[in-house]
Design a protein around this motif. Sequence first.
Motif, short mmCIF file in Angstrom:
data_model
loop_
_atom_site.label_atom_id
_atom_site.label_comp_id
_atom_site.label_asym_id
_atom_site.label_seq_id
_atom_site.Cartn_x
_atom_site.Cartn_y
_atom_site.Cartn_z
N ILE A 55 0.94 -1.33 -0.02
CA ILE A 55 0.15 0.07 0.02
C ILE A 55 0.86 1.31 0.10
O ILE A 55 0.48 2.34 -0.49
N GLU A 56 2.03 1.15 0.47
CA GLU A 56 3.11 2.38 0.53
C GLU A 56 3.83 2.02 -0.95
O GLU A 56 4.32 1.06 -1.07
N THR A 57 3.88 3.02 -1.70
CA THR A 57 4.72 2.80 -3.05
C THR A 57 6.15 2.92 -2.57
O THR A 57 6.49 3.24 -1.38
N CYS A 58 7.09 3.08 -3.81
CA CYS A 58 8.75 3.21 -3.41
C CYS A 58 8.89 4.53 -3.36
O CYS A 58 8.23 5.57 -4.02
N GLY A 59 9.77 5.07 -2.70
CA GLY A 59 10.27 6.30 -2.83
C GLY A 59 11.78 6.43 -1.83
O GLY A 59 12.04 5.45 -1.13
N CYS A 60 12.11 7.83 -1.87
CA CYS A 60 13.46 8.12 -0.93
C CYS A 60 13.50 9.30 -0.78
O CYS A 60 13.02 10.27 -1.46
N VAL A 61 14.36 9.66 0.02
CA VAL A 61 15.05 11.26 0.25
C VAL A 61 16.63 11.07 0.36
O VAL A 61 17.21 10.40 1.31
N ALA A 62 17.32 11.40 -0.68
CA ALA A 62 18.46 11.66 -0.96
C ALA A 62 19.07 12.60 -0.45
O ALA A 62 19.01 13.55 -0.78
N ASN A 63 20.25 12.60 0.63
CA ASN A 63 20.67 13.86 1.01
C ASN A 63 22.19 13.82 1.13
O ASN A 63 22.92 13.25 2.02
N TYR A 64 22.62 14.42 0.32
CA TYR A 64 24.14 14.41 0.09
C TYR A 64 24.65 15.70 0.57
O TYR A 64 24.17 16.99 0.28
N ASN A 65 25.44 15.48 1.81
CA ASN A 65 26.21 16.81 2.34
C ASN A 65 27.52 16.82 1.69
O ASN A 65 28.41 16.29 1.89
N LYS A 66 27.56 18.22 0.76
CA LYS A 66 29.02 18.41 0.06
C LYS A 66 30.03 18.72 1.07
O LYS A 66 31.10 18.38 0.79
N VAL A 67 29.91 19.29 2.16
CA VAL A 67 31.06 19.68 3.05
C VAL A 67 31.72 18.56 3.54
O VAL A 67 32.95 18.20 3.81
N GLU A 68 30.89 17.40 4.20
CA GLU A 68 31.30 16.12 4.87
C GLU A 68 31.43 15.15 3.75
O GLU A 68 31.85 13.98 4.03
N ASN A 69 31.09 15.46 2.30
CA ASN A 69 31.13 14.22 1.52
C ASN A 69 30.40 13.01 2.12
O ASN A 69 31.03 11.80 2.12
N HIS A 70 29.12 13.08 2.52
CA HIS A 70 28.40 12.25 2.96
C HIS A 70 26.91 12.09 2.73
O HIS A 70 26.42 13.06 2.31
N LEU A 71 26.50 10.96 2.24
CA LEU A 71 25.16 10.53 1.67
C LEU A 71 24.40 9.94 2.69
O LEU A 71 24.74 8.70 3.27
N THR A 72 23.23 10.53 3.16
CA THR A 72 22.27 9.71 3.92
C THR A 72 21.21 9.60 2.81
O THR A 72 20.58 10.52 2.38
N MET A 73 20.74 8.43 2.77
CA MET A 73 19.69 8.04 1.81
C MET A 73 18.59 7.16 2.84
O MET A 73 18.81 6.18 3.46
N TYR A 74 17.33 7.98 2.88
CA TYR A 74 16.10 7.43 3.33
C TYR A 74 15.54 6.79 2.22
O TYR A 74 15.18 7.34 1.22
N MET A 75 15.25 5.45 2.41
CA MET A 75 14.45 4.75 1.38
C MET A 75 14.00 3.65 1.66
O MET A 75 14.03 2.92 2.56
N THR A 76 12.80 3.09 0.85
CA THR A 76 11.82 2.07 1.27
C THR A 76 12.71 0.87 0.68
O THR A 76 12.48 0.20 -0.25
N THR A 77 13.71 0.46 1.45
CA THR A 77 14.26 -0.91 1.12
C THR A 77 14.09 -1.89 2.20
O THR A 77 14.19 -1.59 3.30
N GLN A 78 13.99 -3.05 1.69
CA GLN A 78 14.07 -4.44 2.59
C GLN A 78 15.48 -4.86 2.90
O GLN A 78 15.60 -5.81 3.60
#
Lengths: 788, 166
Positions: free
Chosen positions: A200-223
């Motif tokens: 019932i929930e579709t797929c999706g994400c919020v990709a948050n790349y921090n240029k200063v830290e060169n760091h990616l936080t990826m919120y995503m619908t993953t099993q």
Amino acid sequence: MIKCKTSKAIGGMGHSVKRKEDARFIQGKGNYVDDVKLPGMLYMDIVRSPYAYAKIKNIDASKALEIPGVVAVVTGKDLEKYNLHWMPTLMSDTQMVLPTDTVMYQAQEVAAVIATSRYIARDGKEAVMVDYEPMTPLMDAHKALDADAPLMRPDKEGQTNNHIWHWEVGDKEATDKVFADADVVVKEHMYIPRIHVASIETCGCVANYNKVENHLTMYMTTQAPHAIRTVIALVAGHVGLTEEKIRVISPDIGGGFGGKVPVYPGYVIAIAVSFLTGAPIKWIEDRSENLQADSFARDYHIDVEMAGTKDGKIQATRFKVLADHGYTDASANPSKFPTGLFSIGTGSYDYGTAFMEADAVYTNKPPGGVAYRCSFRVTEAVHAIERITDIFAKEVNKDPAQLRFENFIKKEDFPWKSPTGWEYDSGDYEAGLKKAMDAVEYDKLRIEQAEKRKKGKLMGIGISTFTEVVGAGPSKDFDILGIKMFDSAEIRVHPTGKAIARFGTKSQGQGHETTYAQIVAEELGIPYEHVQIEEGDTDTAPYGLGTYASRSTPTAGAAAAVAARKLRDKAKKIAAYLLEVSEEDLEWEPGKFFVKGAPDKAKTIQEIVFAAYTNHPPGMEAGFEATHYYDPPNLTFPSGAYICVVDIDNETFEIKVRRFVAIDDCGNIINPMIVQGQVHGGLTQGIAPAMYEELIYDEQGNILNGTFMDYLVPTAVESPSWETGHTITPSPHHPIGAKGVGESPTVGAPPAIANAIVDALSVYGVTHMDIPITPYKIWKKLKEMGKI
Amino acid sequence: MHEIKFKVNGVEQTASVEPRLLLVHLIRENLSMTGTHIGCDTTSCGACTVLIDGKSAKACTILAVQANGKDITTVEGLATAEGLHPIQEGFKEAHALQCGFCTPGMMLRAVELLEKNPNPTEEEIRWGISGNLCRCTGYNNIVTAIQYAGAKMRGAELPSTEPEFV
């Protein structure tokens, strides 16, 4: 009755304790990916192809870019500059992120629009002008290998036709010989159509790349958050995004069922755009996109044959599969298993000869071959064996229950080696079927059926006695992209005796926050309410391969038990020190160690843990925590006996499932309430493909039912009132004797329903119908047969 | 832009909205109340169900401007200072939710159903929630949860929520 070793207050295995996770869900405080909101976040929408197969002549984004709030339009050509326009699939094939010249299926991603709100992103999407040159698509898998078929993958070196792979298992020569000599041979062609998990929930994400830290936080619908982190590192390492700089967070997941295992292009585009802009990018599919473009399940054309004696002894089976994979092999199978665990298809029956083969082809359909709540293609296999067993029973004029009893693998013959190479761990098929027949009053039903037939009424009884194979898997055979399919648990007990445990899996509704706590409670005697469970954050949880294929209890559940036992060993040493006795003098009962013969001389687990931080024995490491990575010695083999009773209207052919009795054996049960809930849900995802769901394409490659208006997910009205029960045959190799269960009912239910419908229609001479079986299909079949 | 005034869970709200803004986005984005979910784009699944002046409605197919002057209840408004609403209690007691995504909409639909029919039969419940899809539970336990809540609201004897998994 299920026997419990722990008190209700401790709430170990066998207690139907209420779910800990429910408090937030019933109060609207769940945290799903679309609930994530970050400062400066931009929204992404995706332009999709209206054609199944076309050249892209031009993409004109100028009108879109004129809209205030549209920040960027990204195409395949843009991604090509960073070598991000293609990505690997889990089966070592390749898949477009965005196309540079050709679209391969309807609804394929063509360009991405980035904007300051989701409404403006949608405006931008409508304003992107794409000039296509449509071509005639290849939609029929049977024509994929014709000489005049268009070549789907000219991009792949050495690929001169549309054949992907050939697979086989078993002894062909021996099987052919048994067939040649057999009294009775039955055969049938079965199509198991393309369906969609439609959580019932579709797929999706919020990709948050921090240029200063060169760091990616990826919120995503993953099993499978950990595996995804590694995949991102492998794909994006060349632009400096290495694995320690990537954090994948899988928040609350609104249903997965296999559809949230793959990496979809939308995720990768969101990461790329966040990387380039430095802004958080949110992408949430709508339902139509989800149904039309996300990985499908099934799409197997199966020729199945059974050979046997005229008195009903099964001697051999032969399976030949044509697998339609769409334009790329993006299945989510363990690497060495291109057909998944299809080879379980010899079923619950005692015979020694079988041969199976499969060929996969490319077509102009969306990619995939993911599961639909099933352990890698087990459903297709079980449908074929359970249907052909009924056809064989009919041929030798035996009751299908009787024929099954006469052919079951006996409980004393386990572990049992199947002719396709599996070693079934345990089972008692006879007990399950007997229990199901008693519950449904099988003999009475057959009498009722005979009477109804005299009156011209259509009533059918269908049986399915299936064997599942779940809990991938032993590292010698099971890996995904080379990573072995173990899973993990880490338990930390705080000084006051309360614990936190973290896992490499990820619940999507299965109730891990409750059941894992119960396993720890069982082993350590700490009340389940005081065991906090966390999953889904790769920065904190130990590495694991995730939740799918009913593997959480067989792998991570086992890891929890083993890690807890390590702690119990440590607790024993501390208790001996505190009580000034030797370890051999101590005995355990849930929650405390006591001195043999002097039960008053005891230390509770809470006292022992406190001592681990305040008064630990000299020479012992302080603290109270343990981690275990569990590599299962074998898979687990749950089974079930299902009986379905249908009434069919003589004129409209409307099918009414009057009763459905499901007896499941998943070994030892952690929480009967949750297991029953899993069975209810699985059965509903069993009736769905049996009677309602199928993704239908026309010859031009248009999907004809790509929305919830016409893709028929069962409501409460279509779903019968399920009757459930269990038998218990513990897994001999699993630390707590458990097996997986979440998918058994989805695997076992469709053939029970199909067998019941065919049984009802057997008065017309019908011997087989492909699922989904609808009133229209019945009318058409009987019309073709000249019966109406 | 349109100025609208409405109540959500008893609290007066005002908003300046585009005429095309959907009510579900007003609730989720403008008011940051994320308990109301979106599961489809065709008014089929019911994950976005809220109560508008006591009537259940799918907030994905209603414009925010249509909420002007209305009294809206979302899942966040079900519990009171005294505790959970009987429907929330019923869903937990009967294990009527798994992933939780359809749950808010399903509960709000059930609240209106019980308002109109305090003691519904199983069939009435099944038809009553047929505009709301659940992919996890198979509906058996949702039926029990609604019966439980109905009994609790009428002050009748509560039905068993023990699993019949014998």
